[in-house]
Design a protein around this motif. Sequence first.
Motif, PDB file in Angstrom:
ATOM      1  N   GLU A  22       2.680 -13.512  -9.136  1.00 52.54           N
ATOM      2  CA  GLU A  22       1.287 -13.118  -9.081  1.00 52.54           C
ATOM      3  C   GLU A  22       1.251 -11.612  -9.076  1.00 52.54           C
ATOM      4  OE1 GLU A  22      -1.424 -14.364  -5.807  1.00 52.54           O
ATOM      5  OE2 GLU A  22      -0.384 -16.275  -6.140  1.00 52.54           O
ATOM      6  N   THR A  80       3.304 -10.827  -5.981  1.00 55.71           N
ATOM      7  CA  THR A  80       4.074 -11.839  -5.263  1.00 55.71           C
ATOM      8  C   THR A  80       5.334 -12.111  -6.048  1.00 55.71           C
ATOM      9  OG1 THR A  80       2.010 -12.810  -4.526  1.00 55.71           O
ATOM     10  CG2 THR A  80       3.987 -14.112  -4.213  1.00 55.71           C
ATOM     11  N   GLU A  82       9.113 -14.099  -6.617  1.00 54.59           N
ATOM     12  CA  GLU A  82       9.890 -15.296  -6.328  1.00 54.59           C
ATOM     13  C   GLU A  82      11.353 -14.958  -6.564  1.00 54.59           C
ATOM     14  OE1 GLU A  82       8.716 -19.534  -7.593  1.00 54.59           O
ATOM     15  OE2 GLU A  82      10.284 -18.927  -8.992  1.00 54.59           O
ATOM     16  N   GLU A 112       2.631 -16.098   3.897  1.00 57.98           N
ATOM     17  CA  GLU A 112       3.297 -15.546   2.732  1.00 57.98           C
ATOM     18  C   GLU A 112       4.561 -16.308   2.371  1.00 57.98           C
ATOM     19  OE1 GLU A 112       1.312 -11.989   4.680  1.00 57.98           O
ATOM     20  OE2 GLU A 112       2.713 -13.486   5.365  1.00 57.98           O
ATOM     21  N   SER A 113       5.416 -16.523   3.398  1.00 57.33           N
ATOM     22  CA  SER A 113       6.762 -16.940   3.048  1.00 57.33           C
ATOM     23  C   SER A 113       7.027 -18.429   3.210  1.00 57.33           C
ATOM     24  CB  SER A 113       7.778 -16.143   3.856  1.00 57.33           C
ATOM     25  OG  SER A 113       7.404 -16.161   5.209  1.00 57.33           O
ATOM     26  N   THR A 128       9.496 -17.473  -2.229  1.00 57.95           N
ATOM     27  CA  THR A 128       8.329 -16.710  -2.640  1.00 57.95           C
ATOM     28  C   THR A 128       7.932 -15.767  -1.514  1.00 57.95           C
ATOM     29  OG1 THR A 128       7.656 -18.727  -3.745  1.00 57.95           O
ATOM     30  CG2 THR A 128       6.096 -16.922  -3.724  1.00 57.95           C
ATOM     31  N   ASP A 130       5.401 -12.418  -0.468  1.00 60.22           N
ATOM     32  CA  ASP A 130       4.325 -11.498  -0.810  1.00 60.22           C
ATOM     33  C   ASP A 130       4.875 -10.077  -0.794  1.00 60.22           C
ATOM     34  OD1 ASP A 130       1.018 -11.643  -0.743  1.00 60.22           O
ATOM     35  OD2 ASP A 130       1.883  -9.711  -0.185  1.00 60.22           O
TER      36      ASP A 130
END
Lengths: 151, 101
Positions: A22, A80, A82, A112-113, A128, A130
Amino acid sequence: MALTPETLPRHELNGLPVRVVESDDASRVGLEGRVVVETTNTLSIEVCVPPEAERDRGGNAAECDEGASRVVMVPKSGSTFEFAITDDAADAAKASGTASKLADAKPEPTEESSAGSDCAGEDVAYVTVDGSRLLSQPARRTETNGDSPWQ
Amino acid sequence: MWRRQKHADVTVAAERIDRLHELARAAAADGDTDRARYYVRLARRIAERNRLALPREFRRFTCDACDAYLRPGRNARVRTRDGHVVITCDCGAQARYPYEE
């Protein structure tokens, strides 16, 4: 304390395969490559540019060793990422059921995680994160004392 | 090793140093000297912040003066003298390490 989904925001990011999931800038979404340089506010990602013929066949970006590659600088805030972590890290994630464990241990960074670490393939875990969680000088991300958000 | 038995975040720091060592070695082998230098500097900074000793291999393969990752024969000269090895970086800095026969 190997590189696990829990320790990833405090661990070394250079060299990890990464994908931008993202971003505020739509053109950066889907970038895939390896982190080569990290600064306080950015990650530089080495993206392989496959030759035309390969691109048509959907050449695997993470695999290409030689050939053209370019380095794209992506701001951490507003993106974001990954990360793909391999080997023993993935086993640990499977064993502990990372998502639930994360929620118990650290309630604060959950949103976030916790999305991270769904296992695909034998020994790859995708985490993933942020980008705003990574905003820090690279050398200081590991530390836990003081007013550090990595505690 | 004693440094691995210390506190958990110190372990992360030690692992980061090991990873950066590998990255620096790979970058230097690819001819990407500046990137290797960046990895060496980052590893040094992490060691400094976490009060860790750098691994001996790391110390011997990096230049104290310019932070280059040394590849003997490529950017470093290795000469044996009486009782010690002299490693000269391309930047001119010399390091001496003793050896026993």
